[in-house]
Design an enzyme around this catalytic site. Sequence first.
Site, PDB file in Angstrom:
ATOM      1  N   ASP A  10      -1.454  -3.738  -1.437  1.00 43.89           N
ATOM      2  CA  ASP A  10      -1.013  -3.520  -0.066  1.00 43.89           C
ATOM      3  C   ASP A  10      -0.694  -2.304  -0.778  1.00 43.89           C
ATOM      4  O   ASP A  10       0.953  -2.019  -0.570  1.00 43.89           O
ATOM      5  CB  ASP A  10       0.728  -4.482  -0.850  1.00 43.89           C
ATOM      6  CG  ASP A  10       0.914  -4.623  -1.964  1.00 43.89           C
ATOM      7  OD1 ASP A  10       0.017  -3.425  -3.120  1.00 43.89           O
ATOM      8  OD2 ASP A  10       2.903  -4.680  -2.671  1.00 43.89           O
ATOM      9  N   ASP A  14       0.012   3.511  -5.836  1.00 42.54           N
ATOM     10  CA  ASP A  14      -0.943   3.403  -7.009  1.00 42.54           C
ATOM     11  C   ASP A  14      -1.858   2.658  -6.707  1.00 42.54           C
ATOM     12  O   ASP A  14      -2.793   2.181  -6.426  1.00 42.54           O
ATOM     13  CB  ASP A  14      -0.188   2.802  -8.067  1.00 42.54           C
ATOM     14  CG  ASP A  14       0.739   1.408  -7.517  1.00 42.54           C
ATOM     15  OD1 ASP A  14       1.357   1.310  -6.156  1.00 42.54           O
ATOM     16  OD2 ASP A  14       1.028  -0.181  -8.633  1.00 42.54           O
ATOM     17  N   ASP A  15      -1.813   1.982  -5.082  1.00 42.09           N
ATOM     18  CA  ASP A  15      -2.925   0.944  -4.951  1.00 42.09           C
ATOM     19  C   ASP A  15      -4.184   1.744  -4.224  1.00 42.09           C
ATOM     20  O   ASP A  15      -4.822   1.723  -4.443  1.00 42.09           O
ATOM     21  CB  ASP A  15      -2.604  -0.436  -3.512  1.00 42.09           C
ATOM     22  CG  ASP A  15      -0.882  -0.520  -3.663  1.00 42.09           C
ATOM     23  OD1 ASP A  15      -1.833  -2.208  -3.889  1.00 42.09           O
ATOM     24  OD2 ASP A  15      -0.500  -1.037  -3.753  1.00 42.09           O
ATOM     25  N   ASN A  39       4.891  -4.046  -0.438  1.00 46.43           N
ATOM     26  CA  ASN A  39       4.992  -3.190  -0.360  1.00 46.43           C
ATOM     27  C   ASN A  39       5.867  -2.373   0.995  1.00 46.43           C
ATOM     28  O   ASN A  39       6.868  -1.649   0.929  1.00 46.43           O
ATOM     29  CB  ASN A  39       4.481  -1.894  -1.410  1.00 46.43           C
ATOM     30  CG  ASN A  39       4.000  -1.668  -2.724  1.00 46.43           C
ATOM     31  OD1 ASN A  39       4.851  -1.838  -3.167  1.00 46.43           O
ATOM     32  ND2 ASN A  39       3.088  -1.216  -2.988  1.00 46.43           N
ATOM     33  N   THR A 125      -3.546  -6.495  -5.883  1.00 52.53           N
ATOM     34  CA  THR A 125      -2.598  -5.360  -6.643  1.00 52.53           C
ATOM     35  C   THR A 125      -1.317  -5.485  -6.162  1.00 52.53           C
ATOM     36  O   THR A 125      -1.023  -4.678  -5.753  1.00 52.53           O
ATOM     37  CB  THR A 125      -3.057  -4.141  -6.830  1.00 52.53           C
ATOM     38  OG1 THR A 125      -3.525  -3.544  -5.389  1.00 52.53           O
ATOM     39  CG2 THR A 125      -4.628  -3.949  -7.672  1.00 52.53           C
ATOM     40  N   ASN A 159      11.051  -4.965 -13.404  1.00 50.46           N
ATOM     41  CA  ASN A 159      11.285  -4.464 -12.729  1.00 50.46           C
ATOM     42  C   ASN A 159      11.760  -4.587 -11.249  1.00 50.46           C
ATOM     43  O   ASN A 159      12.101  -3.641 -10.589  1.00 50.46           O
ATOM     44  CB  ASN A 159       9.904  -2.961 -12.170  1.00 50.46           C
ATOM     45  CG  ASN A 159       8.818  -3.714 -10.430  1.00 50.46           C
ATOM     46  OD1 ASN A 159       9.245  -4.729 -10.975  1.00 50.46           O
ATOM     47  ND2 ASN A 159       7.698  -2.871 -10.881  1.00 50.46           N
ATOM     48  N   GLU A 165       8.921  -9.114 -11.734  1.00 54.14           N
ATOM     49  CA  GLU A 165       7.371  -7.788 -11.849  1.00 54.14           C
ATOM     50  C   GLU A 165       8.038  -7.802 -10.056  1.00 54.14           C
ATOM     51  O   GLU A 165       7.421  -9.182  -9.839  1.00 54.14           O
ATOM     52  CB  GLU A 165       6.567  -7.945 -12.006  1.00 54.14           C
ATOM     53  CG  GLU A 165       5.779  -6.721 -11.973  1.00 54.14           C
ATOM     54  CD  GLU A 165       4.352  -6.838 -10.979  1.00 54.14           C
ATOM     55  OE1 GLU A 165       4.780  -5.745  -9.657  1.00 54.14           O
ATOM     56  OE2 GLU A 165       4.454  -8.535 -10.744  1.00 54.14           O
ATOM     57  N   PHE A 166       7.341  -7.254  -9.342  1.00 55.78           N
ATOM     58  CA  PHE A 166       7.825  -7.309  -7.634  1.00 55.78           C
ATOM     59  C   PHE A 166       6.367  -8.308  -7.537  1.00 55.78           C
ATOM     60  O   PHE A 166       6.799  -9.119  -6.989  1.00 55.78           O
ATOM     61  CB  PHE A 166       7.672  -5.586  -7.474  1.00 55.78           C
ATOM     62  CG  PHE A 166       7.628  -5.844  -6.094  1.00 55.78           C
ATOM     63  CD1 PHE A 166       8.436  -5.348  -5.230  1.00 55.78           C
ATOM     64  CD2 PHE A 166       5.661  -5.651  -5.111  1.00 55.78           C
ATOM     65  CE1 PHE A 166       8.306  -5.750  -3.741  1.00 55.78           C
ATOM     66  CE2 PHE A 166       6.240  -5.495  -4.148  1.00 55.78           C
ATOM     67  CZ  PHE A 166       7.154  -5.672  -2.900  1.00 55.78           C
ATOM     68  N   ASN A 167       5.318  -7.861  -7.515  1.00 55.11           N
ATOM     69  CA  ASN A 167       4.565  -8.291  -7.308  1.00 55.11           C
ATOM     70  C   ASN A 167       4.528 -10.057  -7.394  1.00 55.11           C
ATOM     71  O   ASN A 167       3.961 -10.845  -6.414  1.00 55.11           O
ATOM     72  CB  ASN A 167       3.107  -8.224  -7.864  1.00 55.11           C
ATOM     73  CG  ASN A 167       2.827  -6.809  -7.167  1.00 55.11           C
ATOM     74  OD1 ASN A 167       2.733  -6.177  -6.639  1.00 55.11           O
ATOM     75  ND2 ASN A 167       1.106  -5.982  -8.044  1.00 55.11           N
ATOM     76  N   HIS A 240       0.785   2.151 -11.450  1.00 54.88           N
ATOM     77  CA  HIS A 240       0.112   0.253 -12.179  1.00 54.88           C
ATOM     78  C   HIS A 240      -0.992  -0.134 -11.400  1.00 54.88           C
ATOM     79  O   HIS A 240      -2.232   0.130 -12.560  1.00 54.88           O
ATOM     80  CB  HIS A 240       1.208  -0.427 -11.359  1.00 54.88           C
ATOM     81  CG  HIS A 240       2.746   0.038 -12.029  1.00 54.88           C
ATOM     82  ND1 HIS A 240       2.990  -0.485 -12.561  1.00 54.88           N
ATOM     83  CD2 HIS A 240       3.324   0.455 -10.656  1.00 54.88           C
ATOM     84  CE1 HIS A 240       4.598   0.100 -12.567  1.00 54.88           C
ATOM     85  NE2 HIS A 240       4.538   0.680 -10.907  1.00 54.88           N
ATOM     86  N   ASP A 241      -1.217  -0.131 -10.449  1.00 57.67           N
ATOM     87  CA  ASP A 241      -2.550  -0.458  -9.735  1.00 57.67           C
ATOM     88  C   ASP A 241      -4.036  -0.543 -10.188  1.00 57.67           C
ATOM     89  O   ASP A 241      -4.647  -1.158 -10.996  1.00 57.67           O
ATOM     90  CB  ASP A 241      -2.534  -0.966  -8.391  1.00 57.67           C
ATOM     91  CG  ASP A 241      -1.098  -1.379  -8.000  1.00 57.67           C
ATOM     92  OD1 ASP A 241      -0.843  -2.319  -7.918  1.00 57.67           O
ATOM     93  OD2 ASP A 241      -0.599  -1.252  -6.657  1.00 57.67           O
TER      94      ASP A 241
HETATM   95  C1  PIR Z   1       6.231  -0.629  -7.741  1.00 57.90           C
HETATM   96  C2  PIR Z   1       5.675  -1.470  -6.946  1.00 57.90           C
HETATM   97  C3  PIR Z   1       6.884  -2.145  -6.097  1.00 57.90           C
HETATM   98  C4  PIR Z   1       8.007  -1.746  -6.849  1.00 57.90           C
HETATM   99  C5  PIR Z   1       7.804  -0.777  -7.800  1.00 57.90           C
HETATM  100  N1  PIR Z   1       9.122  -0.350  -8.778  1.00 57.90           N
HETATM  101  C6  PIR Z   1       6.938  -0.241  -8.283  1.00 57.90           C
HETATM  102  C7  PIR Z   1       4.298  -2.615  -6.400  1.00 57.90           C
HETATM  103  C8  PIR Z   1       3.017  -1.387  -7.481  1.00 57.90           C
HETATM  104  O1  PIR Z   1       1.857  -1.056  -6.077  1.00 57.90           O
HETATM  105  C9  PIR Z   1       2.440  -2.254  -7.945  1.00 57.90           C
HETATM  106  O2  PIR Z   1       1.102  -3.006  -7.298  1.00 57.90           O
HETATM  107  C10 PIR Z   1       3.942  -3.327  -8.249  1.00 57.90           C
HETATM  108  N2  PIR Z   1       4.085  -3.161  -7.213  1.00 57.90           N
HETATM  109  C11 PIR Z   1       4.157  -2.751  -9.752  1.00 57.90           C
HETATM  110  O3  PIR Z   1       5.383  -4.016  -9.589  1.00 57.90           O
HETATM  111 CA    CA Z   2       0.958  -2.621  -5.296  1.00 58.13          CA
END
Ligand code: PIR
Ligand code: CA
Length: 316
Positions: A10, A14-15, A39, A125, A159, A165-167, A240-241
């Site tokens: 997405d 970082d993707d 995202n 990712t 996060n 975590e978001f994903n 991250h990705d």
């Molecule tokens: C990064 C992401 C989403 C929210 C935040 N705060 C930061 C996205 C990144 O692309 C990564 O895949 C994942 N989601 C990290 O949570």
């Molecule tokens: Ca991502």
Amino acid sequence: MAKKIILDSDPGHDDAVAMLLALGNENIDLLGVTTIGGNQTLHKVTHNALAVLEEAGIHTVPVSAGCEGPLVRELETAPGVHGDTGLDGVDLPTPTQAVTGKHAVDFIIDTIMDNEPGTITLVPTGPLTNIAMAVRKEPQIVSRVKEVVLMGGGVHVGNWSAVAEFNIKVDPEAAHVVFNAPWPVTMIPLDLTHQALCTPERQRNIESIGTPLSHFVSQLMDYFRKSYAENQGFVDPPVHDPCTVAYLIDPSIMTIKKAPIDIETKGDLTVGMTVADLRAPAPADCHTQYADHLDVDRFWQLVHDAIENIGEGLEK
Ligand code: PIR
Ligand code: CA
């Protein structure tokens, strides 16, 4: 032999770096990029995937658009982190390549079914909606896939909530399907990716490659640094990705722990939590594991070298 992967993403700052690491490293054969609403909206992240390939000068990797939103819930995007476009901070080139016209779920299924069993690695990712849909539509993919290496979750960190975590939190039902299918799942969680910080020194090192692409990445990092400082209280942004792709290039740059991992889908406070059972050594038939320590210098060297390789017009 290069590892054949599908990157389900997405983009996302970082993707985009994950795409470039896959494109610029000779040990990875990127068979396709599939996109997922996360995202930003599906429309925006699909445009971004095409634009990143355009910026890299690569027109041989198919892009297939996937699901607009989660299986059950409303899509929640992350404009505070990635901006209104999903890739704020750069002037994106206009893509000359178009999407395949095949749905991402079908691209994933067909690629796995058309290749030898045990040869395709899925690298999600973003939210896991496309992967879960593919499992439900063609369950045979579960035994044919080599492994799933995903960025998502946190063992001791969140996060998007205190514990999620978001994903995973965006589509916990999809994550539940993916973590409970009996294929090998490697989770690259926040615990690991929060070590992959883009310090000013690492960014300068990339910028010093001196190509338009290295400048593009540096501008992405400028924006990511600013938004991560404002929204998440970080000094340097965690990228991250690409950690998923780095693991596939060289698993020895991380330490890995086997543990049963399941997804919370019901908790008032904990929905989207990746619950790792660390009470005892993992049972012999455990099919899930997570990464916990990163060799940060070697990680950034891989990213640097990939961007340099693409700048040199690497044919892939
Ligand atoms: C990064 C992401 C989403 C929210 C935040 N705060 C930061 C996205 C990144 O692309 C990564 O895949 C994942 N989601 C990290 O949570
Ligand atoms: Ca991502």
